[in-house]
Design a protein around this motif. Structure first.
Motif, PDB file in Angstrom:
ATOM      1  N   LEU A 151       8.141 -29.885 -28.988  1.00  0.00           N
ATOM      2  CA  LEU A 151       7.047 -29.913 -29.963  1.00  0.00           C
ATOM      3  C   LEU A 151       7.390 -29.107 -31.213  1.00  0.00           C
ATOM      4  CD1 LEU A 151       4.062 -29.461 -27.478  1.00  0.00           C
ATOM      5  CD2 LEU A 151       4.705 -31.569 -28.688  1.00  0.00           C
ATOM      6  N   ILE A 152       8.018 -27.955 -31.019  1.00  0.00           N
ATOM      7  CA  ILE A 152       8.380 -27.109 -32.162  1.00  0.00           C
ATOM      8  C   ILE A 152       9.420 -27.815 -33.031  1.00  0.00           C
ATOM      9  CG2 ILE A 152       9.470 -24.949 -32.876  1.00  0.00           C
ATOM     10  CD1 ILE A 152       8.157 -23.686 -30.322  1.00  0.00           C
ATOM     11  N   ASN A 153      10.454 -28.376 -32.398  1.00  0.00           N
ATOM     12  CA  ASN A 153      11.471 -29.069 -33.191  1.00  0.00           C
ATOM     13  C   ASN A 153      10.909 -30.315 -33.865  1.00  0.00           C
ATOM     14  OD1 ASN A 153      13.365 -27.160 -32.599  1.00  0.00           O
ATOM     15  ND2 ASN A 153      14.772 -28.534 -31.578  1.00  0.00           N
ATOM     16  N   LEU A 154      10.033 -31.021 -33.176  1.00  0.00           N
ATOM     17  CA  LEU A 154       9.395 -32.181 -33.785  1.00  0.00           C
ATOM     18  C   LEU A 154       8.572 -31.743 -34.992  1.00  0.00           C
ATOM     19  CD1 LEU A 154       9.096 -35.219 -33.578  1.00  0.00           C
ATOM     20  CD2 LEU A 154       7.232 -34.870 -31.955  1.00  0.00           C
ATOM     21  N   GLY A 155       7.885 -30.625 -34.864  1.00  0.00           N
ATOM     22  CA  GLY A 155       7.153 -30.070 -36.001  1.00  0.00           C
ATOM     23  C   GLY A 155       8.068 -29.736 -37.158  1.00  0.00           C
ATOM     24  N   GLN A 156       9.255 -29.199 -36.847  1.00  0.00           N
ATOM     25  CA  GLN A 156      10.224 -28.875 -37.906  1.00  0.00           C
ATOM     26  C   GLN A 156      10.667 -30.141 -38.639  1.00  0.00           C
ATOM     27  OE1 GLN A 156      10.874 -25.990 -39.002  1.00  0.00           O
ATOM     28  NE2 GLN A 156      10.423 -24.582 -37.341  1.00  0.00           N
ATOM     29  N   VAL A 157      10.931 -31.206 -37.883  1.00  0.00           N
ATOM     30  CA  VAL A 157      11.339 -32.470 -38.505  1.00  0.00           C
ATOM     31  C   VAL A 157      10.214 -33.004 -39.383  1.00  0.00           C
ATOM     32  CG1 VAL A 157      11.910 -34.897 -38.066  1.00  0.00           C
ATOM     33  CG2 VAL A 157      13.003 -33.104 -36.731  1.00  0.00           C
ATOM     34  N   LEU A 197      14.623 -36.946 -35.478  1.00  0.00           N
ATOM     35  CA  LEU A 197      13.361 -37.585 -35.128  1.00  0.00           C
ATOM     36  C   LEU A 197      13.563 -38.604 -34.008  1.00  0.00           C
ATOM     37  CD1 LEU A 197      10.335 -37.913 -35.674  1.00  0.00           C
ATOM     38  CD2 LEU A 197      10.932 -39.599 -37.428  1.00  0.00           C
ATOM     39  N   GLN A 198      14.602 -39.425 -34.125  1.00  0.00           N
ATOM     40  CA  GLN A 198      14.896 -40.416 -33.085  1.00  0.00           C
ATOM     41  C   GLN A 198      15.158 -39.727 -31.742  1.00  0.00           C
ATOM     42  OE1 GLN A 198      18.214 -42.701 -34.497  1.00  0.00           O
ATOM     43  NE2 GLN A 198      17.039 -43.639 -36.157  1.00  0.00           N
ATOM     44  N   GLN A 199      15.933 -38.659 -31.760  1.00  0.00           N
ATOM     45  CA  GLN A 199      16.253 -37.949 -30.523  1.00  0.00           C
ATOM     46  C   GLN A 199      15.005 -37.331 -29.907  1.00  0.00           C
ATOM     47  OE1 GLN A 199      19.317 -35.307 -31.975  1.00  0.00           O
ATOM     48  NE2 GLN A 199      20.951 -36.706 -31.347  1.00  0.00           N
ATOM     49  N   LEU A 200      14.171 -36.751 -30.739  1.00  0.00           N
ATOM     50  CA  LEU A 200      12.966 -36.085 -30.239  1.00  0.00           C
ATOM     51  C   LEU A 200      11.919 -37.072 -29.740  1.00  0.00           C
ATOM     52  CD1 LEU A 200      12.886 -33.368 -32.964  1.00  0.00           C
ATOM     53  CD2 LEU A 200      12.962 -32.909 -30.506  1.00  0.00           C
ATOM     54  N   GLU A 201      11.907 -38.255 -30.322  1.00  0.00           N
ATOM     55  CA  GLU A 201      10.950 -39.263 -29.878  1.00  0.00           C
ATOM     56  C   GLU A 201      11.403 -39.968 -28.600  1.00  0.00           C
ATOM     57  OE1 GLU A 201      10.387 -41.635 -33.414  1.00  0.00           O
ATOM     58  OE2 GLU A 201       8.651 -40.413 -34.004  1.00  0.00           O
ATOM     59  N   ALA A 202      12.655 -39.822 -28.228  1.00  0.00           N
ATOM     60  CA  ALA A 202      13.182 -40.400 -26.988  1.00  0.00           C
ATOM     61  C   ALA A 202      12.838 -39.452 -25.839  1.00  0.00           C
ATOM     62  CB  ALA A 202      14.694 -40.604 -27.098  1.00  0.00           C
ATOM     63  N   THR A 203      11.585 -39.471 -25.436  1.00  0.00           N
ATOM     64  CA  THR A 203      11.082 -38.494 -24.469  1.00  0.00           C
ATOM     65  C   THR A 203      11.587 -38.701 -23.057  1.00  0.00           C
ATOM     66  OG1 THR A 203       9.086 -39.794 -24.136  1.00  0.00           O
ATOM     67  CG2 THR A 203       8.985 -38.013 -25.780  1.00  0.00           C
ATOM     68  N   ASP A 204      12.489 -39.663 -22.846  1.00  0.00           N
ATOM     69  CA  ASP A 204      13.057 -39.815 -21.513  1.00  0.00           C
ATOM     70  C   ASP A 204      13.996 -38.661 -21.175  1.00  0.00           C
ATOM     71  OD1 ASP A 204      14.808 -40.836 -23.531  1.00  0.00           O
ATOM     72  OD2 ASP A 204      15.953 -41.907 -21.999  1.00  0.00           O
ATOM     73  N   LYS A 205      14.437 -37.900 -22.179  1.00  0.00           N
ATOM     74  CA  LYS A 205      15.337 -36.763 -21.959  1.00  0.00           C
ATOM     75  C   LYS A 205      14.593 -35.443 -21.745  1.00  0.00           C
ATOM     76  CE  LYS A 205      19.275 -38.523 -24.565  1.00  0.00           C
ATOM     77  NZ  LYS A 205      20.208 -38.236 -25.641  1.00  0.00           N
ATOM     78  N   VAL A 206      13.353 -35.367 -22.195  1.00  0.00           N
ATOM     79  CA  VAL A 206      12.594 -34.122 -22.084  1.00  0.00           C
ATOM     80  C   VAL A 206      11.106 -34.467 -22.085  1.00  0.00           C
ATOM     81  CG1 VAL A 206      12.573 -33.695 -24.591  1.00  0.00           C
ATOM     82  CG2 VAL A 206      12.349 -31.779 -23.028  1.00  0.00           C
ATOM     83  N   ASP A 207      10.319 -33.676 -21.389  1.00  0.00           N
ATOM     84  CA  ASP A 207       8.875 -33.888 -21.305  1.00  0.00           C
ATOM     85  C   ASP A 207       8.267 -33.917 -22.711  1.00  0.00           C
ATOM     86  OD1 ASP A 207       6.073 -33.581 -21.043  1.00  0.00           O
ATOM     87  OD2 ASP A 207       6.278 -32.372 -19.247  1.00  0.00           O
ATOM     88  N   ALA A 208       7.405 -34.869 -22.952  1.00  0.00           N
ATOM     89  CA  ALA A 208       6.779 -35.023 -24.267  1.00  0.00           C
ATOM     90  C   ALA A 208       5.997 -33.779 -24.681  1.00  0.00           C
ATOM     91  CB  ALA A 208       5.865 -36.245 -24.277  1.00  0.00           C
ATOM     92  N   ASP A 245      21.329 -30.268 -32.911  1.00  0.00           N
ATOM     93  CA  ASP A 245      22.489 -30.447 -33.781  1.00  0.00           C
ATOM     94  C   ASP A 245      22.136 -31.268 -35.022  1.00  0.00           C
ATOM     95  OD1 ASP A 245      24.182 -28.954 -32.111  1.00  0.00           O
ATOM     96  OD2 ASP A 245      24.664 -30.710 -30.899  1.00  0.00           O
ATOM     97  N   ALA A 246      21.307 -32.280 -34.845  1.00  0.00           N
ATOM     98  CA  ALA A 246      20.882 -33.095 -35.988  1.00  0.00           C
ATOM     99  C   ALA A 246      20.060 -32.264 -36.970  1.00  0.00           C
ATOM    100  CB  ALA A 246      20.087 -34.306 -35.506  1.00  0.00           C
ATOM    101  N   LEU A 247      19.185 -31.404 -36.458  1.00  0.00           N
ATOM    102  CA  LEU A 247      18.397 -30.531 -37.334  1.00  0.00           C
ATOM    103  C   LEU A 247      19.295 -29.589 -38.122  1.00  0.00           C
ATOM    104  CD1 LEU A 247      15.353 -29.675 -35.068  1.00  0.00           C
ATOM    105  CD2 LEU A 247      15.231 -30.641 -37.353  1.00  0.00           C
ATOM    106  N   VAL A 248      20.254 -28.978 -37.433  1.00  0.00           N
ATOM    107  CA  VAL A 248      21.159 -28.039 -38.093  1.00  0.00           C
ATOM    108  C   VAL A 248      21.959 -28.755 -39.182  1.00  0.00           C
ATOM    109  CG1 VAL A 248      23.210 -26.590 -37.743  1.00  0.00           C
ATOM    110  CG2 VAL A 248      21.299 -26.447 -36.147  1.00  0.00           C
ATOM    111  N   ALA A 249      22.334 -30.014 -38.904  1.00  0.00           N
ATOM    112  CA  ALA A 249      23.115 -30.798 -39.861  1.00  0.00           C
ATOM    113  C   ALA A 249      22.247 -31.400 -40.968  1.00  0.00           C
ATOM    114  CB  ALA A 249      23.865 -31.910 -39.130  1.00  0.00           C
TER     115      ALA A 249
END
Length: 126
Positions: free
Chosen positions: A66-72, A49-60, A38-42
């Motif tokens: 990785l793809i969304n982090l690359g997009q950011v 970036l903050q959401q993607l770096e919080a790897t407690d929600k998803v495997d690093a 949602d942050a990317l779309v907005a």
């Protein structure tokens, strides 16, 4: 190839849920915000970036992360970091189907490859 998850990835390779699986976010199969969708779309790159770096929600090493982090990173001008994320997703031992916004299905490796090609095309134009 086994379909493990259907997720949303924003930007040049916008992925989303199929209408039968529609929900408030494109992060189907993930905790809301885990992929920064949602942050990317907005266009909120810092939040994404903050959401993607919080790897407690998803495997690093999750290819979708990785793809969304690359997009950011690409949006922030960090093209080398973006390319590394896309390549890591392509080389990942995990591979699953993603549904594109146009309804077509593509493997996470192919989505990462397409994102890397888009990045290289943008860089070549400069």
């Amino acid at each position: 190839m086994k379909t493990a998850k259907i997720i949303g990835i924003a930007a040049g390779i916008l992925l989303t849920a199929t209408p039968a699986m529609a929900q408030d976010s494109g992060e189907i199969g993930y905790a809301k915000g885990a992929l920064g969708y949602d942050a990317l779309v907005a266009g909120e790159n810092e939040l994404a970036l903050q959401q993607l770096e919080a790897t407690d929600k998803v495997d690093a090493n999750d290819p979708a992360r990785l793809i969304n982090l690359g997009q950011v990173y690409a949006r922030m001008g960090r093209n080398g970091d973006a390319a590394r994320m896309f390549m890591a997703a392509m080389k990942s031992d995990r591979n699953f189907d993603l549904v594109l916004a146009d309804g077509s299905v593509v493997s996470s490796r192919d989505a990462a490859d397409q994102a890397l090609q888009n990045l290289n095309s943008q860089f070549a134009v400069r």
